[in-house]
Design a protein around this motif. Structure first.
Motif, PDB file in Angstrom:
ATOM      1  N   SER A  54      -1.274  -7.421  -5.550  1.00 27.70           N
ATOM      2  CA  SER A  54      -1.819  -8.514  -4.747  1.00 27.70           C
ATOM      3  C   SER A  54      -2.541  -8.014  -3.495  1.00 27.70           C
ATOM      4  CB  SER A  54      -0.715  -9.505  -4.371  1.00 27.70           C
ATOM      5  OG  SER A  54       0.260  -8.872  -3.593  1.00 27.70           O
ATOM      6  N   PHE A  55      -2.629  -6.694  -3.324  1.00 29.25           N
ATOM      7  CA  PHE A  55      -3.270  -6.124  -2.135  1.00 29.25           C
ATOM      8  C   PHE A  55      -4.607  -5.451  -2.436  1.00 29.25           C
ATOM      9  CE2 PHE A  55       1.274  -6.169  -1.265  1.00 29.25           C
ATOM     10  CZ  PHE A  55       1.327  -6.744  -0.004  1.00 29.25           C
ATOM     11  N   TYR A 100       9.691  -2.272  -5.479  1.00 33.58           N
ATOM     12  CA  TYR A 100      10.148  -2.802  -4.192  1.00 33.58           C
ATOM     13  C   TYR A 100       9.900  -1.826  -3.048  1.00 33.58           C
ATOM     14  CZ  TYR A 100      12.057  -6.800  -6.605  1.00 33.58           C
ATOM     15  OH  TYR A 100      12.181  -7.939  -7.362  1.00 33.58           O
ATOM     16  N   LEU A 103       6.135  -2.334  -2.350  1.00 33.48           N
ATOM     17  CA  LEU A 103       5.913  -3.664  -1.782  1.00 33.48           C
ATOM     18  C   LEU A 103       6.427  -3.751  -0.348  1.00 33.48           C
ATOM     19  CD1 LEU A 103       4.740  -6.412  -2.575  1.00 33.48           C
ATOM     20  CD2 LEU A 103       7.036  -7.074  -3.306  1.00 33.48           C
ATOM     21  N   SER A 104       7.613  -3.246  -0.090  1.00 30.67           N
ATOM     22  CA  SER A 104       8.156  -3.335   1.268  1.00 30.67           C
ATOM     23  C   SER A 104       7.363  -2.452   2.234  1.00 30.67           C
ATOM     24  CB  SER A 104       9.640  -3.005   1.304  1.00 30.67           C
ATOM     25  OG  SER A 104       9.871  -1.679   0.954  1.00 30.67           O
ATOM     26  N   GLN A 107       4.147  -4.491   2.961  1.00 30.96           N
ATOM     27  CA  GLN A 107       4.410  -5.684   3.773  1.00 30.96           C
ATOM     28  C   GLN A 107       4.762  -5.312   5.206  1.00 30.96           C
ATOM     29  OE1 GLN A 107       7.360  -7.621   1.325  1.00 30.96           O
ATOM     30  NE2 GLN A 107       5.790  -8.850   0.288  1.00 30.96           N
ATOM     31  N   ASP A 110       0.343  -2.933   8.895  1.00 26.28           N
ATOM     32  CA  ASP A 110      -0.558  -3.967   9.414  1.00 26.28           C
ATOM     33  C   ASP A 110      -1.871  -4.126   8.648  1.00 26.28           C
ATOM     34  OD1 ASP A 110      -2.029  -1.801  10.216  1.00 26.28           O
ATOM     35  OD2 ASP A 110      -1.843  -2.209  12.365  1.00 26.28           O
ATOM     36  N   ARG A 111      -2.106  -3.353   7.599  1.00 20.90           N
ATOM     37  CA  ARG A 111      -3.266  -3.456   6.724  1.00 20.90           C
ATOM     38  C   ARG A 111      -4.616  -3.269   7.419  1.00 20.90           C
ATOM     39  NH1 ARG A 111      -0.158  -7.466   5.281  1.00 20.90           N
ATOM     40  NH2 ARG A 111       1.202  -7.057   3.574  1.00 20.90           N
TER      41      ARG A 111
END
Length: 113
Positions: A54-55, A100, A103-104, A107, A110-111
């Motif tokens: 999703s990124f 995970y 993903l963690s 998340q 800060d992208r």
């Protein structure tokens, strides 16, 4: 690079992955080490890519250096003559741990470039 840290008592995943902005057009920048040995694993690769799904765009692939520590009795290194490919006794649990972990890590960052 984004640090990756995950430990569920069964498997430990650590290392670094890229920010989504720096995903590449091939998997050649994905490096996996199981118990210190460089390997190729479709399970680990798929989990990492699913964690990023999703990124990043579908035609892009995350860059990483991931170290996975697991009980050696739960890994079969005799799948390939050069011992590059491995199989796990609990593929789902390994998949979930890497998913995970990625993903963690994503998340938590800060992208921004």
């Amino acid at each position: 690079m984004v640090p990756v840290e995950y430990d569920d008592g069964y498997i430990t995943v650590s290392g670094y992955t890229c920010k989504p902005l720096y995903a590449k057009s091939s998997r050649s920048f994905q490096n996996f080490f199981i118990n210190g040995r460089y390997v190729k694993s479709k399970t680990v690769m798929a989990a990492l890519e699913q964690g990023f799904s999703s990124f990043i765009a579908p035609e892009k692939f995350p860059v990483c250096v991931l170290f996975i520590d697991i009980d050696p009795e739960r890994v079969d290194v005799n799948v390939h003559p050069a011992k590059l490919e491995v199989k796990f006794s609990d593929e789902k649990r390994v998949f979930d741990a890497v998913y995970y972990a990625a993903l963690s890590a994503l998340q938590g960052e800060d992208r921004t470039a």
